[in-house]
Design a protein around this motif. Structure first.
Motif: not given
Ligand code: 8ID
Ligand code: ZN
Length: 350
Positions: A49, A58, A119
């Motif tokens: 991420a 994200t 996320y």
């Protein structure tokens, strides 16, 4: 009393760095709980991420983390079945619609409108985190919150992957990436499920951990093996290879080797998510060996409860090291280099 401000690790832009700073404590909506996160595991997904490895953007700024274990401190007015003071886990699947075809059939990780902790919504690298009440994992009070944290993603995911592989007690499974967070737990779940394990990873520290602590009966070092396919097959008594392969490595190569050493009628389960990677398998051998290749993605609420129950029964013991939330960048640096044996767990109070 719930403070107005808290410490958190915040990503302002993809690629990092992570910034340890004070941010406001959020307020739960009507169907949500606010969880005082005590400990959070650090999963390689958090690093993907941060690095922007995947074709899914994200939220930004972002608080990462999705292996959070803590205590419920407040709840929205519609929440009736989670009490203040309950111990709960905040998982990757922070919430789902609960009404689509997939949610209806208990395949909620496949929901087209998921909320993903760390996320698409802020996750567990903060002292106070929000989650949909319907999705928090229930943690029995006698279970230590530091040790259960890695189970909340890594444990659930490998347990589900082993079930998806269809292997039966007494059969062989190769765990590829055995020295990492998912891999170390995968060996323990496999053993608890009555399976025989071949660990694949690299380095003496991980080898020792796999053979002496985690229950692998054989270990193949992918960096030093001269013929990995042969070595993995030779680790099974009849030389025909493992009945299943659980791929939790963060590298494309092993995803292209597994079909070569898996046993005829065997199953390759893909779990790791290396950036930009493709699966490859020889068509001829895949056909005449009748191989199954499939993906497996976290687990549903029942898988989660089962994975926690295995732990609560004392069947799952995987190594982890606790450091302060403030030290997250150090953990990412080690993870990037593949230097972590097992899992790091962050103590949000430090
Ligand atoms: O639901 C899912 N599918 C899911 C859930 C959670 C995590 C998927 N994941 C993904 C993560 O996003 C990540 O891509 O699983 C992968 C593994 O996560 P992790 O266990 O948290 O990563 P780690 O602790 O860094 O361990 C990776 C291990 O792989 C080994 C490394 O040495 C390390 O021990 N490895 C590598 I890199 N290349 C290898 C190879 N060729 C290898 N092991 C064997 N062969
Ligand atoms: Zn994870």
């Amino acid at each position: 009393t719930i403070p107005k401000e808290q410490w958190a690790q915040v990503i302002e832009k993809t690629g990092g760095p992570v910034d340890y700073k004070k941010i406001p404590v959020p307020t739960p909506a009507s169907d949500e709980v606010l969880v005082n996160i005590k400990f959070s595991g650090v999963c390689h997904t958090d690093l993907h991420a941060l690095n922007g490895d995947w074709p899914l953007p994200t939220k930004l700024p972002l608080v990462g983390g999705h292996e959070g274990a803590g205590v419920v401190v407040s709840r929205g007015e519609l929440v009736k079945d989670v009490e203040i003071g309950d111990h709960v886990g905040v998982k990757w699947l922070n919430g789902s619609c609960l009404s689509c075809e997939f949610c209806q059939q208990s395949d909620e990780p496949l929901c087209p409108k998921p909320l993903l902790s760390g996320y698409t919504v802020d996750g567990t690298f903060q002292e106070y985190c929000i989650a949909k009440a319907a999705h928090v994992a229930r943690i029995p009070k006698e279970v230590p919150l530091d040790a259960i944290a890695p189970v909340l993603c890594a444990g659930i995911t490998v347990y589900k992957g082993l079930k998806e592989s269809g292997v039966k007690p007494g059969q062989w499974v190769a765990i590829v990436g055995a020295g990492g967070g998912l891999g170390s737990l995968a060996q323990q779940y496999a053993r608890a499920m009555g399976l025989r394990v071949i660990g694949i990873d690299t380095g003496d520290a991980k080898k020792k951990m796999c053979l002496e602590q985690l229950g692998s009966e054989a270990f193949v070092d992918f960096a030093t093996s001269k013929n990995l396919v042969k070595d993995v097959q030779a680790a099974t008594p009849d030389g025909l290879g493992p009945h299943a392969v659980i791929l939790v490595a963060v590298n494309e190569k092993p995803f292209q080797q597994a079909a070569e050493y898996v046993r005829p009628r065997g199953t390759v389960v893909c779990i790791g998510l290396p950036a930009g990677a493709y699966l490859r398998a020889p068509v001829f051998e895949s056909v005449i060996k009748m191989i199954t290749i499939k993906g497996s993605y976290v687990g549903n609420r029942k898988d989660s409860a089962e994975a926690i129950e295995f732990f609560a029964r004392g069947l799952i013991k995987a190594p982890f090291q606790v450091v302060g939330l403030s030290e997250l960048q150090m953990v990412y640096d080690k993870m990037q280099k593949g230097e972590i044996a097992g899992r790091y767990v962050l103590d949000t109070s430090k």
